[in-house]
Design a protein around this motif. Structure first.
Motif, PDB file in Angstrom:
ATOM      1  N   GLU A   1      32.578 -45.351  39.961  1.00 28.50           N
ATOM      2  CA  GLU A   1      32.936 -44.655  41.195  1.00 28.50           C
ATOM      3  C   GLU A   1      32.512 -45.463  42.418  1.00 28.50           C
ATOM      4  O   GLU A   1      31.526 -46.206  42.392  1.00 28.50           O
ATOM      5  N   LEU A   2      33.287 -45.290  43.492  1.00 31.23           N
ATOM      6  CA  LEU A   2      33.015 -45.950  44.762  1.00 31.23           C
ATOM      7  C   LEU A   2      32.952 -44.904  45.868  1.00 31.23           C
ATOM      8  O   LEU A   2      33.601 -43.857  45.783  1.00 31.23           O
ATOM      9  N   ILE A   3      32.202 -45.203  46.898  1.00 28.60           N
ATOM     10  CA  ILE A   3      32.192 -44.381  48.105  1.00 28.60           C
ATOM     11  C   ILE A   3      32.524 -45.301  49.274  1.00 28.60           C
ATOM     12  O   ILE A   3      31.947 -46.382  49.409  1.00 28.60           O
TER      13      ILE A   3
ATOM     14  N   ASN B   1      29.641 -49.195  57.109  1.00 22.36           N
ATOM     15  CA  ASN B   1      29.760 -50.592  56.666  1.00 22.36           C
ATOM     16  C   ASN B   1      31.209 -51.067  56.545  1.00 22.36           C
ATOM     17  O   ASN B   1      31.465 -52.248  56.336  1.00 22.36           O
ATOM     18  N   LYS B   2      32.148 -50.093  56.619  1.00 20.52           N
ATOM     19  CA  LYS B   2      33.580 -50.392  56.484  1.00 20.52           C
ATOM     20  C   LYS B   2      33.880 -51.120  55.174  1.00 20.52           C
ATOM     21  O   LYS B   2      34.605 -52.119  55.135  1.00 20.52           O
ATOM     22  N   GLU B   3      33.325 -50.569  54.075  1.00 20.23           N
ATOM     23  CA  GLU B   3      33.577 -51.160  52.767  1.00 20.23           C
ATOM     24  C   GLU B   3      33.351 -50.125  51.674  1.00 20.23           C
ATOM     25  O   GLU B   3      32.723 -49.088  51.894  1.00 20.23           O
ATOM     26  N   TYR B   4      33.900 -50.419  50.482  1.00 15.20           N
ATOM     27  CA  TYR B   4      33.712 -49.554  49.326  1.00 15.20           C
ATOM     28  C   TYR B   4      32.436 -49.996  48.605  1.00 15.20           C
ATOM     29  O   TYR B   4      32.260 -51.169  48.304  1.00 15.20           O
ATOM     30  N   ILE B   5      31.561 -49.027  48.323  1.00 14.81           N
ATOM     31  CA  ILE B   5      30.266 -49.335  47.705  1.00 14.81           C
ATOM     32  C   ILE B   5      30.142 -48.611  46.369  1.00 14.81           C
ATOM     33  O   ILE B   5      30.453 -47.427  46.248  1.00 14.81           O
ATOM     34  N   LYS B   6      29.670 -49.326  45.354  1.00 13.64           N
ATOM     35  CA  LYS B   6      29.508 -48.747  44.024  1.00 13.64           C
ATOM     36  C   LYS B   6      28.416 -47.670  44.023  1.00 13.64           C
ATOM     37  O   LYS B   6      27.399 -47.815  44.697  1.00 13.64           O
ATOM     38  N   THR B   7      28.660 -46.622  43.257  1.00 15.37           N
ATOM     39  CA  THR B   7      27.680 -45.556  43.118  1.00 15.37           C
ATOM     40  C   THR B   7      27.749 -44.988  41.705  1.00 15.37           C
ATOM     41  O   THR B   7      28.780 -45.085  41.029  1.00 15.37           O
ATOM     42  N   GLY B   8      26.660 -44.431  41.226  1.00 10.82           N
ATOM     43  CA  GLY B   8      26.642 -43.844  39.886  1.00 10.82           C
ATOM     44  C   GLY B   8      26.641 -44.869  38.766  1.00 10.82           C
ATOM     45  O   GLY B   8      26.225 -46.016  38.942  1.00 10.82           O
TER      46      GLY B   8
ATOM     47  N   LYS C   1      23.002 -46.683  43.284  1.00 11.21           N
ATOM     48  CA  LYS C   1      22.655 -45.537  44.106  1.00 11.21           C
ATOM     49  C   LYS C   1      23.139 -45.786  45.522  1.00 11.21           C
ATOM     50  O   LYS C   1      22.849 -46.804  46.131  1.00 11.21           O
ATOM     51  N   PHE C   2      23.864 -44.786  46.027  1.00  9.58           N
ATOM     52  CA  PHE C   2      24.348 -44.881  47.398  1.00  9.58           C
ATOM     53  C   PHE C   2      23.971 -43.603  48.129  1.00  9.58           C
ATOM     54  O   PHE C   2      24.238 -42.492  47.652  1.00  9.58           O
ATOM     55  N   THR C   3      23.337 -43.733  49.276  1.00 16.66           N
ATOM     56  CA  THR C   3      22.888 -42.567  50.040  1.00 16.66           C
ATOM     57  C   THR C   3      23.996 -42.128  50.992  1.00 16.66           C
ATOM     58  O   THR C   3      24.411 -42.865  51.899  1.00 16.66           O
ATOM     59  N   LEU C   4      24.460 -40.897  50.795  1.00 14.75           N
ATOM     60  CA  LEU C   4      25.564 -40.392  51.605  1.00 14.75           C
ATOM     61  C   LEU C   4      25.237 -40.295  53.073  1.00 14.75           C
ATOM     62  O   LEU C   4      26.112 -40.312  53.934  1.00 14.75           O
ATOM     63  N   SER C   5      23.978 -40.218  53.422  1.00 12.99           N
ATOM     64  CA  SER C   5      23.576 -40.098  54.818  1.00 12.99           C
ATOM     65  C   SER C   5      23.983 -41.323  55.632  1.00 12.99           C
ATOM     66  O   SER C   5      24.132 -41.262  56.849  1.00 12.99           O
ATOM     67  N   SER C   6      24.207 -42.447  54.931  1.00  9.61           N
ATOM     68  CA  SER C   6      24.624 -43.661  55.637  1.00  9.61           C
ATOM     69  C   SER C   6      26.126 -43.763  55.753  1.00  9.61           C
ATOM     70  O   SER C   6      26.660 -44.705  56.303  1.00  9.61           O
TER      71      SER C   6
END
Length: 243
Positions: free
Chosen positions: A205-207, A212-219, A237-242
């Motif tokens: 999954e990506l968020i 950052n204007k980019e797709y970041i891996k999460t999970g 791990k990606f923090t949604l607050s960012s």
């Protein structure tokens, strides 16, 4: 970046064309060579230089108090038709560019002032890009290989202001990657990549991070060998607050 530049230039040109309030019939036609009209980086994707020339022409007409009306034409040095467009009461209805060999390069049709279809062709005649605009915004973009098979396709969710799906194919028509939105509110996507043989290469999954204007891996992400055997598992791990 090229796709983004392409969209911005097209939006600018659509806005120029739709807002034209001048009536005109060319008394003469400026002649160009194909080399002058091509962009060294973008190729013949948009004929940006020619569009800029047309913009200046229409601005001059506006200053003269006339309205673009009827058929307008531009030609190459060899006499071959390079551009033709049709305006009705200042509104662009049809727009076509051609290569020096006579093949259509760029074809725009308007169903109404805010909706249009744009087709871009290879010099050999095959379809290269196809874009559908809705409410002056891109809704679907498809790119093709020179053999006619799809190369990539992006669909946009205009209400959520984000990409809803993106698919990329190999030249052999096998899916190379697939991005699908699964949580619009948090801009979360499922993402898969594949080997040319059709077996999955990686999935997770990506968020999309607006910051950052980019797709970041999460999970949890799973990686596989080309024979289908699981190679490894990684956790992100990606923090949604960012976001």
């Amino acid at each position: 970046m090229k796709n983004i530049l392409f969209i911005l230039i097209l939006l600018d040109f659509v806005a120029i064309s739709v807002s034209a309030q001048t009536q005109h019939k060319h008394e003469y036609s400026t002649r160009y060579t194909q080399k002058q009209m091509l962009d060294s980086c973008e190729g013949v994707l948009i004929y940006y230089k020619m569009m800029w020339v047309l913009k200046l022409d229409y601005e001059l007409l506006s200053e003269q108090g006339s309205v673009v009306q009827g058929w307008n034409e531009e030609y190459f040095d060899n006499g071959q038709l390079m551009h033709i467009s049709y305006y009705k009461e200042g509104k662009l209805v049809l727009f076509k560019n051609f290569f020096e060999n006579g093949q259509c390069e760029h074809y725009i049709t308007y169903t109404d002032p805010q909706n249009c279809n744009i087709d871009v062709y290879f010099e050999s005649g095959g379809l290269k890009n196809q874009i559908h605009f809705n409410n002056n915004l891109p809704e679907r973009m498809t790119e093709f290989f020179s053999n006619g098979l799809p190369k990539s396709q992006i669909e946009f969710d205009q209400k959520a202001n984000c990409v809803s799906s993106k698919r990329v194919w190999f030249l052999n028509a096998e899916l190379q990657s697939e991005l699908l939105i699964i949580d619009i509110a948090n801009k979360k996507y499922s993402d898969k990549s594949f080997y040319p043989n059709g077996l999955i290469k990686e999935e997770g999954e990506l968020i999309y991070s607006i910051e950052n204007k980019e797709y970041i891996k999460t999970g949890v992400w799973q990686i596989f060998e080309s024979n289908g055997k699981k190679k490894s598992t990684e956790k992100f791990k990606f923090t949604l607050s960012s976001n």
